[in-house]
Design a protein around this motif. Structure first.
Motif, PDB file in Angstrom:
ATOM      1  N   TRP A   1       0.840  -1.187   0.000  1.00  0.00           N
ATOM      2  CA  TRP A   1       0.000   0.000   0.000  1.00  0.00           C
ATOM      3  C   TRP A   1       0.877   1.239   0.000  1.00  0.00           C
TER       4      TRP A   1
ATOM      5  N   ASP B   1      -9.344  -1.231  -3.434  1.00  0.00           N
ATOM      6  CA  ASP B   1      -8.148  -0.712  -4.106  1.00  0.00           C
ATOM      7  C   ASP B   1      -7.691   0.618  -3.508  1.00  0.00           C
TER       8      ASP B   1
ATOM      9  N   VAL C   1      -3.595   3.738  -1.174  1.00  0.00           N
ATOM     10  CA  VAL C   1      -3.801   3.138  -2.492  1.00  0.00           C
ATOM     11  C   VAL C   1      -3.014   1.838  -2.604  1.00  0.00           C
ATOM     12  N   ARG C   2      -3.668   0.824  -3.115  1.00  0.00           N
ATOM     13  CA  ARG C   2      -2.993  -0.461  -3.333  1.00  0.00           C
ATOM     14  C   ARG C   2      -1.979  -0.319  -4.467  1.00  0.00           C
TER      15      ARG C   2
ATOM     16  N   TYR D   1      -2.868  -1.617  -7.866  1.00  0.00           N
ATOM     17  CA  TYR D   1      -3.824  -0.785  -8.610  1.00  0.00           C
ATOM     18  C   TYR D   1      -3.102   0.349  -9.331  1.00  0.00           C
TER      19      TYR D   1
ATOM     20  N   GLU E   1      -1.391  -1.374 -12.254  1.00  0.00           N
ATOM     21  CA  GLU E   1      -2.389  -1.818 -13.232  1.00  0.00           C
ATOM     22  C   GLU E   1      -2.850  -0.670 -14.123  1.00  0.00           C
TER      23      GLU E   1
ATOM     24  N   GLY F   1     -11.838   1.060  -9.988  1.00  0.00           N
ATOM     25  CA  GLY F   1     -11.624   0.039  -8.964  1.00  0.00           C
ATOM     26  C   GLY F   1     -12.626   0.173  -7.832  1.00  0.00           C
ATOM     27  N   ARG F   2     -12.292  -0.442  -6.695  1.00  0.00           N
ATOM     28  CA  ARG F   2     -13.176  -0.439  -5.516  1.00  0.00           C
ATOM     29  C   ARG F   2     -12.653   0.582  -4.505  1.00  0.00           C
TER      30      ARG F   2
END
Length: 327
Positions: free
Chosen positions: A87, A115, A168-169, A172, A175, A200-201
């Motif tokens: 993260w 995410d 934030v991941r 992600y 990606e 994202g989520r």
């Protein structure tokens, strides 16, 4: 099994002449022994004792980079290029955090399995007085897709784009091939819009764990910085409109254009009252942005009045000048 080099959290802190405040923030972070972290501090060409302050801290969790002055966004990109955390958290050197800041953020992120987690915070005066929360209209305790979040923010006219609210991941970020655009201002808004258009989520936690200290002496309040901010708004509006035109974002096109119209209000506020070179800025706006692109964002009587004002300020003076020249 986790690779031994991987961290739970990478904390990224760009700094410029922050010797007076940086040490307190770093020690607050490093005091959290329960979190497997790395704290990446990028000194962006400081001319005070910032680098000496960093060198005086001996902790293997602290990673320091030094670069010539390139701006806060280039500093964040330099840290993103080497980070190892699952993260990412972005902080500013002159603000303050609550106790167990990282531990609580990590717990929320792992429980929700999203995410991006968006937290809350306090606007604080330079004397330490809490003024108001950073946001009030988010859907706390709920998970939304990025597209749903954009629609909600536009409807509520509340866009919490502050980087230090976000966790934030890393996957992600990779990606979506996300990096900060070069520039001097407002690229954090674009970063957040791009995070959301990745669809994202997102989870929203009303945990007020950050204290944003208002600094009247900040560069953003300097008279000679208003033109730079206005140019950055032009870039931002053009980029949001470009995102809205991409076929994959057709479902949120109107919402993105409405958001571009809101940022146009901010531009016009600077343009009308504070900039030194209105003629140059007017030409730059017209070169980058067609007012017809903004028209689909008009959604209320207030928007109609603003749009007419925008046309009047950015178009009519040019026409009058042409007529005067022809005479």
């Amino acid at each position: 099994m986790k690779h031994e080099q991987q961290k739970d959290i990478s904390v990224i802190i760009p700094v410029y002449n922050a010797a007076a405040t940086l040490g307190g923030l770093i020690h607050s972070l490093l005091n959290e022994q329960a979190v497997n972290m790395e704290v990446i501090v990028v000194d962006d060409g400081s001319t005070d004792e910032t680098w000496a302050e960093l060198c005086a801290i001996t902790d293997e969790r602290l990673i320091t980079l030094r670069q010539e002055n390139q701006g806060v966004y280039a500093a964040r990109n330099a840290a993103l290029a080497i980070h190892r955390g699952e993260w990412v958290v972005f902080l500013d050197a002159d603000d303050q955090i609550t106790g167990d800041f990282l531990q609580e953020r990590l717990r929320t992120a792992r429980e929700t399995q999203v995410d991006v987690v968006v937290f809350n915070g306090w606007h604080v005066s330079s004397t330490g007085e809490r003024r108001h929360t950073v946001h009030r209209k988010q859907l706390y305790g709920q998970i939304l897709t990025g597209y749903e979040w954009i629609r909600h923010c536009v409807r509520q006219r509340e866009w919490p784009h502050y980087l230090w609210l976000q966790m934030v991941r890393s996957a992600y970020i990779r990606e979506n091939n996300q990096r900060f655009q070069p520039g001097k201002s407002h690229k954090d808004i674009l970063w957040t819009v791009q995070l959301a258009t990745g669809n994202g989520r997102f989870y929203f936690a009303d945990r007020k764990d950050y204290f944003y200290v208002s600094n009247p002496a900040s560069i953003t309040h300097r008279r000679d910085y208003y033109d730079i901010r206005a140019v950055s708004y032009i870039d931002l509006i053009a980029e949001i409109l470009a995102l809205s035109a991409q076929p994959q974002h057709r479902a949120i096109r109107c919402s993105l254009v409405r958001h571009a119209l809101v940022e146009s209000r901010h531009f016009l506020g600077l343009y009308r009252r504070k900039v030194d070179n209105p003629q140059v800025l007017r030409m730059q706006f017209r070169q980058r942005i067609s007012l017809c692109q903004l028209l689909p964002g008009v959604n209320s009587l207030s928007d109609v009045f603003f749009f007419l004002k925008l046309v009047h300020k950015l178009c009519l003076p040019l026409r009058r000048q042409r007529v005067h020249t022809l005479k």
